[in-house]
Design a protein around this motif. Structure first.
Motif, PDB file in Angstrom:
ATOM      1  N   THR A  63      13.497   6.981  -5.242  1.00 37.39           N
ATOM      2  CA  THR A  63      12.357   7.837  -5.587  1.00 37.39           C
ATOM      3  C   THR A  63      11.523   8.153  -4.352  1.00 37.39           C
ATOM      4  OG1 THR A  63      12.260   6.768  -7.745  1.00 37.39           O
ATOM      5  CG2 THR A  63      10.301   8.005  -7.072  1.00 37.39           C
ATOM      6  N   LEU A  64      11.215   7.122  -3.600  1.00 34.12           N
ATOM      7  CA  LEU A  64      10.333   7.305  -2.442  1.00 34.12           C
ATOM      8  C   LEU A  64      10.935   8.194  -1.362  1.00 34.12           C
ATOM      9  CD1 LEU A  64       8.734   3.819  -1.724  1.00 34.12           C
ATOM     10  CD2 LEU A  64       7.515   5.970  -2.116  1.00 34.12           C
ATOM     11  N   ILE A 102       2.669   7.535  -8.868  1.00 36.14           N
ATOM     12  CA  ILE A 102       2.167   7.436  -7.483  1.00 36.14           C
ATOM     13  C   ILE A 102       3.330   7.448  -6.492  1.00 36.14           C
ATOM     14  CG2 ILE A 102       0.940   5.965  -5.823  1.00 36.14           C
ATOM     15  CD1 ILE A 102      -0.912   5.100  -8.100  1.00 36.14           C
ATOM     16  N   LEU A 103       4.434   6.772  -6.858  1.00 35.20           N
ATOM     17  CA  LEU A 103       5.601   6.775  -5.958  1.00 35.20           C
ATOM     18  C   LEU A 103       6.072   8.203  -5.701  1.00 35.20           C
ATOM     19  CD1 LEU A 103       7.771   3.820  -7.383  1.00 35.20           C
ATOM     20  CD2 LEU A 103       6.464   3.828  -5.255  1.00 35.20           C
ATOM     21  N   VAL A 104       6.138   8.994  -6.775  1.00 36.10           N
ATOM     22  CA  VAL A 104       6.588  10.393  -6.656  1.00 36.10           C
ATOM     23  C   VAL A 104       5.623  11.170  -5.761  1.00 36.10           C
ATOM     24  CG1 VAL A 104       6.998  12.534  -7.958  1.00 36.10           C
ATOM     25  CG2 VAL A 104       7.780  10.331  -8.888  1.00 36.10           C
ATOM     26  N   THR A 107      -3.414   2.091   0.146  1.00 30.83           N
ATOM     27  CA  THR A 107      -2.954   0.696   0.225  1.00 30.83           C
ATOM     28  C   THR A 107      -2.692   0.227  -1.208  1.00 30.83           C
ATOM     29  OG1 THR A 107      -5.289   0.069   0.326  1.00 30.83           O
ATOM     30  CG2 THR A 107      -4.080   0.060   2.403  1.00 30.83           C
ATOM     31  N   TYR A 108      -1.442  -0.171  -1.487  1.00 26.73           N
ATOM     32  CA  TYR A 108      -1.020  -0.424  -2.869  1.00 26.73           C
ATOM     33  C   TYR A 108      -0.517  -1.846  -3.057  1.00 26.73           C
ATOM     34  CZ  TYR A 108      -1.318   4.618  -3.059  1.00 26.73           C
ATOM     35  OH  TYR A 108      -1.788   5.908  -2.991  1.00 26.73           O
ATOM     36  N   VAL A 109      -0.707  -2.319  -4.288  1.00 26.18           N
ATOM     37  CA  VAL A 109      -0.130  -3.600  -4.724  1.00 26.18           C
ATOM     38  C   VAL A 109       0.673  -3.323  -5.994  1.00 26.18           C
ATOM     39  CG1 VAL A 109      -1.797  -5.172  -3.662  1.00 26.18           C
ATOM     40  CG2 VAL A 109      -2.356  -4.103  -5.856  1.00 26.18           C
ATOM     41  N   VAL A 123       5.882   6.121   4.460  1.00 30.45           N
ATOM     42  CA  VAL A 123       5.514   5.059   3.522  1.00 30.45           C
ATOM     43  C   VAL A 123       6.098   3.756   4.071  1.00 30.45           C
ATOM     44  CG1 VAL A 123       5.711   4.158   1.179  1.00 30.45           C
ATOM     45  CG2 VAL A 123       5.474   6.633   1.548  1.00 30.45           C
ATOM     46  N   LEU A 124       5.234   2.748   4.166  1.00 23.58           N
ATOM     47  CA  LEU A 124       5.655   1.429   4.655  1.00 23.58           C
ATOM     48  C   LEU A 124       5.739   0.487   3.460  1.00 23.58           C
ATOM     49  CD1 LEU A 124       3.230   1.474   7.692  1.00 23.58           C
ATOM     50  CD2 LEU A 124       5.699   1.522   7.851  1.00 23.58           C
TER      51      LEU A 124
END
Ligand SMILES: NC(=O)C1=CN([C@@H]2O[C@H](COP(=O)(O)OP(=O)(O)OC[C@H]3O[C@@H](n4cnc5c(N)ncnc54)[C@H](OP(=O)(O)O)[C@@H]3O)[C@@H](O)[C@H]2O)C=CC1
Ligand SMILES: CC(=O)N[C@@H](CCC(=O)OP(=O)(O)O)C(=O)O
Length: 337
Positions: free
Chosen positions: A92-93, A66-68, A32-34, A77-78
């Motif tokens: 990238t995603l 982290i995206l990579v 879970t990312y911000v 990925v949401l």
């Protein structure tokens, strides 16, 4: 189990996704990312959203590395992020095995000139834009099943198109008269960040974005007909009520109108054709679209009402519907018991 990460997890739609992914029988919530400099980095989602106090997910600041990593390691990925962030990260995603479902408006409009006019920045992620499939789950199921990138529809377009597409698909709409959509949204539609326009003391039922809201070209693109769309902000938390007025072709009967809806939604467990006009409370915090209509055969005008929860069917639960379709599960899995 499918591995899922959510970016923008602290916001209204992101937190709703956390709950839906957590409770889904076939999904495992891995991250879970911000944003990189988020004030909430390192906090637990439970500390931000009281309804998630039973959960234990730490909000991690996103980075390019982290995206990579997510692109190669996740199944899905949401993105519950601002349009600009989704736009900037998509190439990238989507370069790895992960399939991306984007809740923002960045990949819904194919015409880049129209996009720039309504979103205020140029679209440069053209490869991803070409690949993106519009995730209106009841209408594009075959394309969604094959997609690598889903542009989850906006909340107002979801309500409006759910009401209008059965009529367009059956050829009942009078081309000479634009459908008129008046819709009222709760304040959660504006996101979690504090702003004067959505503050409790300021909000009083009012039209906004008149004849220029970015959802107008989105509705028109997927209806293939121009419309008049007027959104309103109401002083309630969740939900959208869209009242749609249409002129039908001469000679259309009530039976034909009824058949257009019953046939379009015969196999759609998320759409409820109601016996009376729905209320927002009927759908708040649920994944449903509730529809009801009335037709004046003499004048040829019909009024249809659509009610949805903007955070659920207008964003998070519709993303899960798409994910269910992409993984060949029943569309309501994890959403309706
Ligand atoms: N609310 C609704 O009803 C609907 C919203 N949407 C769309 O979904 C998306 C999310 O909306 P909503 O949940 O309401 O928004 P919120 O403002 O509530 O949340 C936005 C989230 O994104 C994070 N974020 C903000 N800026 C960045 C950035 N540059 N990079 C990474 N993360 C960032 C925020 O956390 P932090 O700033 O701390 O990093 C927060 O987690 C938007 O694109 C919105 O247009 C679509 C349909 C309905
Ligand atoms: C009440 C309110 O402010 N609502 C938002 C729509 C939110 C949404 O669904 O739309 P996007 O995903 O297209 O941003 C607005 O009118 O901008």
């Amino acid at each position: 189990m499918y591995n899922v990460s959510i970016i923008g997890a602290s916001g209204y739609t992101g937190a709703q996704l956390v709950q839906l992914v957590h409770q889904h029988p076939a999904l495992s919530l891995e991250g879970t990312y911000v944003s990189e400099n988020s004030a909430d980095a390192g906090k637990n989602i439970a500390a931000l959203h009281g309804n998630l106090a039973h959960l234990n997910y730490t909000l991690t600041p996103i980075s390019n590395d982290i995206l990579v990593e997510l692109a190669t390691e996740m199944d899905f990925v949401l993105l519950a992020t601002p349009h600009e962030a989704s736009h900037d990260w998509m190439e990238t995603l989507s370069a790895g095995k992960a399939k991306i479902l984007d809740l923002s408006g960045a990949f819904r409009i194919k015409d880049t000139q129209v996009f720039e006019q309504f979103y205020g920045f140029p679209h440069t992620a053209t490869t991803s834009l070409k690949k993106a499939i519009y995730g209106l789950a009841e209408w594009y199921e075959d394309d969604i099943a094959q997609a690598d990138i889903i542009a989850v529809p906006g909340c107002y377009p979801t309500a409006s198109l759910s009401a209008l597409k059965p009529l367009a698909a059956s050829g009942l709409l009078d081309d000479a008269v634009r459908p008129v959509i008046n819709a009222v949204s709760g304040v959660s539609g504006a996101g979690r960040k504090a702003s004067l326009t959505s503050s409790f003391y300021e909000v009083s039922l009012q039209a906004y974005g008149v004849l220029g809201h970015r959802h107008t070209p989105e509705i028109e693109a997927y209806l293939a007909t121009p419309v008049i769309f007027t959104p309103h902000l109401g002083n309630f938390k969740r939900g959208i009520l869209a009242t749609v007025t249409v002129k039908l072709n001469q000679g259309v009967t009530s039976a034909q109108l009824d058949a257009a809806f019953t046939e379009a939604y015969a196999n759609a467990p998320i759409v409820r054709l109601r016996a009376s006009f729905p209320k927002i409370d009927d759908v708040a915090h649920t994944p449903f679209v509730d529809l009801h209509w009335k037709f004046d055969e003499a004048s040829g005008y019909a009024v249809i009402t659509a009610a949805i929860d903007n955070v659920m069917k207008g964003a998070a639960s519709q993303a899960i519907q798409c994910l269910n379709i992409m993984t060949a599960q029943p569309v309501e899995t994890g959403l309706v018991q």
